[in-house]
Enzyme design. Sequence first.
Site, short mmCIF file in Angstrom:
data_model
loop_
_atom_site.label_atom_id
_atom_site.label_comp_id
_atom_site.label_asym_id
_atom_site.label_seq_id
_atom_site.Cartn_x
_atom_site.Cartn_y
_atom_site.Cartn_z
CB CYS A 2 -0.95 0.10 1.19
SG CYS A 2 -2.05 -1.29 1.32
NE ARG A 27 4.64 1.68 -0.07
CZ ARG A 27 5.62 1.33 0.74
NH1 ARG A 27 6.87 1.40 0.30
NH2 ARG A 27 5.39 0.91 1.95
CD1 TRP A 74 -0.17 -6.34 -2.99
CD2 TRP A 74 -0.41 -6.88 -0.83
NE1 TRP A 74 0.17 -7.65 -2.85
CE2 TRP A 74 0.04 -8.02 -1.54
CE3 TRP A 74 -0.63 -6.99 0.54
CZ2 TRP A 74 0.27 -9.25 -0.92
CZ3 TRP A 74 -0.40 -8.21 1.16
CH2 TRP A 74 0.04 -9.32 0.43
CG ASN A 100 1.48 0.49 4.32
OD1 ASN A 100 1.18 -0.69 4.15
ND2 ASN A 100 2.73 0.91 4.32
N GLY A 101 -0.77 -1.14 6.50
CA GLY A 101 -0.44 -1.96 7.67
C GLY A 101 -1.62 -2.86 8.02
CD GLU A 482 17.06 -12.92 -8.01
OE1 GLU A 482 16.57 -13.48 -7.03
OE2 GLU A 482 16.68 -11.81 -8.41
CE LYS A 486 13.59 -10.97 -10.07
NZ LYS A 486 14.34 -10.86 -8.88
CD GLU A 489 9.79 -11.34 -8.63
OE1 GLU A 489 9.11 -10.91 -7.70
OE2 GLU A 489 11.02 -11.16 -8.69
CG HIS A 505 20.65 -36.62 -4.35
ND1 HIS A 505 21.12 -37.78 -3.78
CD2 HIS A 505 21.73 -35.93 -4.77
CE1 HIS A 505 22.44 -37.78 -3.83
NE2 HIS A 505 22.84 -36.67 -4.43
CE LYS A 604 11.34 -2.79 -5.61
NZ LYS A 604 12.04 -3.80 -6.41
O1 M6R Z 1 13.06 -4.72 0.09
P1 M6R Z 1 13.61 -6.11 0.37
O2 M6R Z 1 14.91 -6.33 -0.30
O3 M6R Z 1 13.65 -6.43 1.82
O4 M6R Z 1 12.57 -7.10 -0.30
C1 M6R Z 1 12.71 -8.48 -0.19
C2 M6R Z 1 11.80 -9.21 -1.13
O5 M6R Z 1 10.46 -8.90 -0.88
C3 M6R Z 1 12.10 -8.88 -2.60
O6 M6R Z 1 13.42 -9.15 -2.92
C4 M6R Z 1 11.18 -9.72 -3.53
O7 M6R Z 1 11.50 -11.07 -3.43
C5 M6R Z 1 11.29 -9.23 -4.97
N1 M6R Z 1 9.98 -9.10 -5.54
C6 M6R Z 1 12.04 -10.16 -5.85
O8 M6R Z 1 12.14 -9.70 -7.15
#
Ligand code: M6R
Length: 609
Positions: A2, A27, A74, A100-101, A482, A486, A489, A505, A604
């Site tokens: 949010c 956000r 969000w 937000n929260g 990673e 990517k 997501e 395994h 984010k």
């Molecule tokens: O702001 P942060 O680095 O603490 O965020 C951590 C994760 O939420 C963030 O890296 C998330 O996994 C991304 N969407 C990955 O692309």
Amino acid sequence: MCGIVGYIGGKNAGDVIIDGLKRLEYRGYDSAGIAVISEGAIESRRSVGKLAELGKILRSKPLKGLTGIGHTRWATHGKPSEENAHPHTDCSGKIVVVHNGIIENYLELKKILASEGHKFKSETDTEVIAHLIEKNFKGDLFKAVLETLKTVKGAYALGVISSDDPDTVIGARQDAPLIVGLGNGENFLASDIPALLPYTRKMIFLEEGDVVKLNKDGVKVFSKDGREIKRETKNITWDAVQAEKGGYKHFMLKEIYEQPQTIQDTILGRLFIGEQKIYLEDVKIDDKKLNGLNKVYIVACGTSYHAGLVGKFLFENLVKVTAEVDIASEFRYRSPVLDKKTLTVVISQSGETADTIAALRLAKQSGSHTLAICNVVGSTVSREADDVLYTHCGPEIGVASTKAFTGQLAALYLITLDWAAKKGSIKKDEFVRLINEFWETPSRIREVLKADPQVAALAKEFSQKRDFLFLGRHVNYPIALEGALKLKEISYIHAEGYPAGEMKHGPIALIDENMPLFVVATKSAVYEKVLGNIEEAKARGGTVIALATAGDKEITAKTDGQIYLPEVDEFFAPLLTVIPLQLFAYHVAEVLGCDVDQPRNLAKSVTVE
Ligand code: M6R
């Protein structure tokens, strides 16, 4: 999660707020709304969907007023709908709130308020705040907010306005970020820096428990019990242009291409090739204490966790200290053995990830020295850690983290090389060789980016596959994780990252002609082993795309597709090998028509548990 914006001044509040919300849309983006005080009454517009939908409504029914608040959501409590979109009002419609929260005791409060006659219009936890302020309002909005905060439990960043107090915007912060922007004859509230960059660089980062009162000519910060307190004003050096797309179709692509520069910015002024020295200005821990440490915990979430996994290799290989890496949401609920002899490194782009903040607090309480690697100046993590090393990546807007990841890696190389030099755990000539290698990274990434058209062609070829495996070993195993994250997501394709040696395994059973594999197979001490793993996959009908070192002909014969990267010391390979995987995910998502910068269900910064 949010985004909040508040405004009071001489401009049309609705315009400033929607502009700010656009920069905070990363956000959360399932619904949005704005309320302003217009001719002595609250007027609001809300809509489901992205801000563009709210924009359409505002064009046909504009808002006029000099004071207002806005929100991009969000969803946590209540599905995305117009009723659940913020701002939320009290019964009279004179008080509006954005939040937000999560208000943890909202059900209990709602029950009491309902029994007192308050009528609820949404399923949200936030609405109780508006009704509580109504209940506590005796002619002074600020006092009513203070009274309300005594009863709510949970996390909040709040923006509140009332038509009964039209020259005031109130903000409050508890475990969710909120900043104040200081202007001339105007002042602002926002969840994050980019929202305010076009208007001001002078910002106050509110701290836990702060309540702020804004009018157009001034800002006063108070503690929850109403005592006025001083908070430092910071001058933000980020450029407003950095928060724009700058000719790229998406923020993510722009941010991938920025990496040579952001790594250089993170290294500059810290790595001195001529003097053969690293100088980390903000890391104050003294050498005696540093060398007395016997264990490192690295704690983070998501992409930042993957950077931490690379960090483990660096601490163990360079500093010769045991390092453990934890996902913050796990770390905070187990009983890590922390004491004065441990160093806890928390990694967070935003510095506002709820689980990472909780892990940091746990480590501090246990006496561990805490060091944050963080991108956002003034964020909670950066303020609370004993030491902070900022990544100088500028604002990262794409929800999929890219430049922040390589910035975090660069910070980890700086920290471990510096510590190794101080401790004497690597020889001087090895240190000099490594820092010279490291220094070349930005130009090597520029080389890697030239492979973008080939990566795009591979993405087109493979975009219809529904499953992917990413394999790597040693320092490139986190890169496999990673690469898979990517792809998942932003293109919603199922992908898994594995250490290549673990395939037999179990996961090797998955391999058939429908399961392509991306294998990081650059030259390294484990190169031959990775070749063996490729053979095993090929023997089972797998289609293998390799990330290989330029000039490696052997791999050309053994695999179905190749992306070649410049030769580099294996320690620094992750800074290069991740780039084609970021590009691959980007192009697949593009081919599939996915929303690259704002993938479904994500936000984010994850400021709730
Ligand atoms: O702001 P942060 O680095 O603490 O965020 C951590 C994760 O939420 C963030 O890296 C998330 O996994 C991304 N969407 C990955 O692309």
